[in-house]
Scaffold this motif. Sequence first.
Motif, PDB file in Angstrom:
ATOM      1  N   ALA A  41       5.166   5.109   2.705  1.00 26.17           N
ATOM      2  CA  ALA A  41       4.477   6.425   3.009  1.00 26.17           C
ATOM      3  C   ALA A  41       5.902   7.439   2.674  1.00 26.17           C
ATOM      4  O   ALA A  41       6.800   7.560   3.450  1.00 26.17           O
ATOM      5  N   TRP A  42       5.883   7.884   1.539  1.00 20.53           N
ATOM      6  CA  TRP A  42       6.823   8.589   0.777  1.00 20.53           C
ATOM      7  C   TRP A  42       6.277  10.094   0.887  1.00 20.53           C
ATOM      8  O   TRP A  42       5.679  10.797   0.270  1.00 20.53           O
ATOM      9  N   TYR A  43       7.043  10.628   1.887  1.00 21.06           N
ATOM     10  CA  TYR A  43       6.637  12.278   2.451  1.00 21.06           C
ATOM     11  C   TYR A  43       5.294  12.524   2.579  1.00 21.06           C
ATOM     12  O   TYR A  43       4.926  13.432   2.788  1.00 21.06           O
ATOM     13  N   SER A  44       4.386  11.237   2.954  1.00 22.02           N
ATOM     14  CA  SER A  44       3.068  11.440   3.101  1.00 22.02           C
ATOM     15  C   SER A  44       2.820  11.957   4.300  1.00 22.02           C
ATOM     16  O   SER A  44       1.422  12.079   4.750  1.00 22.02           O
ATOM     17  N   ALA A  73       0.780  -1.263   0.219  1.00 18.64           N
ATOM     18  CA  ALA A  73       0.091  -0.036   0.100  1.00 18.64           C
ATOM     19  C   ALA A  73       0.747   1.204  -0.047  1.00 18.64           C
ATOM     20  O   ALA A  73       1.697   1.435   1.002  1.00 18.64           O
ATOM     21  N   ASP A  74       0.836   2.009  -0.969  1.00 16.15           N
ATOM     22  CA  ASP A  74       1.325   3.373  -1.194  1.00 16.15           C
ATOM     23  C   ASP A  74       0.623   4.596  -0.494  1.00 16.15           C
ATOM     24  O   ASP A  74      -0.414   4.945  -1.253  1.00 16.15           O
ATOM     25  N   LEU A  75       0.811   4.684   0.877  1.00 18.08           N
ATOM     26  CA  LEU A  75      -0.147   5.743   1.357  1.00 18.08           C
ATOM     27  C   LEU A  75       0.239   7.104   1.265  1.00 18.08           C
ATOM     28  O   LEU A  75       1.508   7.288   1.289  1.00 18.08           O
ATOM     29  N   GLY A  76      -0.766   7.907   0.774  1.00 16.75           N
ATOM     30  CA  GLY A  76      -0.275   9.243   0.532  1.00 16.75           C
ATOM     31  C   GLY A  76       0.136   9.283  -1.107  1.00 16.75           C
ATOM     32  O   GLY A  76       1.159   9.972  -1.204  1.00 16.75           O
ATOM     33  N   ILE A  78      -0.384   1.781  10.635  1.00 19.40           N
ATOM     34  CA  ILE A  78       0.432   0.883   9.743  1.00 19.40           C
ATOM     35  C   ILE A  78       0.700  -0.467  10.280  1.00 19.40           C
ATOM     36  O   ILE A  78       0.925  -1.551   9.529  1.00 19.40           O
ATOM     37  N   HIS A  79       1.247  -0.529  11.676  1.00 16.43           N
ATOM     38  CA  HIS A  79       1.425  -1.893  12.045  1.00 16.43           C
ATOM     39  C   HIS A  79       0.149  -2.713  12.064  1.00 16.43           C
ATOM     40  O   HIS A  79       0.385  -3.911  11.787  1.00 16.43           O
ATOM     41  N   LEU A  95       9.634   4.678   4.835  1.00 16.38           N
ATOM     42  CA  LEU A  95       8.999   5.952   5.106  1.00 16.38           C
ATOM     43  C   LEU A  95      10.005   6.867   4.788  1.00 16.38           C
ATOM     44  O   LEU A  95      11.236   6.741   4.971  1.00 16.38           O
ATOM     45  N   ALA A  96       9.737   7.926   4.001  1.00 14.98           N
ATOM     46  CA  ALA A  96      10.496   9.172   3.708  1.00 14.98           C
ATOM     47  C   ALA A  96       9.899  10.579   4.164  1.00 14.98           C
ATOM     48  O   ALA A  96       8.754  10.503   4.353  1.00 14.98           O
TER      49      ALA A  96
END
Length: 220
Positions: free
Chosen positions: A117-120, A55-58, A136-137, A148-149
């Motif tokens: 979560a790429w800068y999201s 899941a790519d969140l944001g 997320i967990h 995470l970024a």
Amino acid sequence: MTESAYLHATRVAYDTVAVDYALLLRDELDAKPLDRAMLAAFAEYMRVPGAGEVADLGCGPGRVTAHLHALGVDAFGVDLSPKMVAVARSAYPQLRFEEGSMTALDLADGAVGGVVAWYSTVHTPPGVLPTVFSEIHRVLAPGGRLLLAFKVGDERRHAERGYGHKLSLDIYWVPPERIAAYLDAAGLVLEARLIREPDESERPRSGRQAFFLARKPQES
């Protein structure tokens, strides 16, 4: 239930800039080899048999979701902004994109093998981040991983313009040690971290950038 003010502001801002944001950042990863390296390492973990969906969140306009797909990852995107989701679906019709919030994901417990979560999380007040990481967990399968970024610092900035539009949006820089503590409290084990200096496209408006790889432990 009344929506949090920061979620409303984030949705409105990204609905406003969705089309121009997608155009301006479409090729951003091309000039960022260290960022691509972290995504490639994450993708290698997620290509093993039985790893599950990511899941790519944001996800915004879907560029990172599509990049992961090109690396052989079974990825789908989730975003708070319906207009961002519409842009992503138009650009990548072969992929799945859904509306949703990181604070209350419409996913079952243990539903995914990986989360990006790429800068999201940069618009999430630091006090809300423990809730995000706990969520997320919850949705990660045992052994699943998080990439995470985020922006390194200890401040809040308020943006009134962005991507050619007026907007109202808070952006948070957070110390890596605090993020590490939040991940640990959520039951996520930090496996690797990369902190790089800002590149030419990020100066002078931005500082150091951080990339954390964490894992949900296998059940005993």
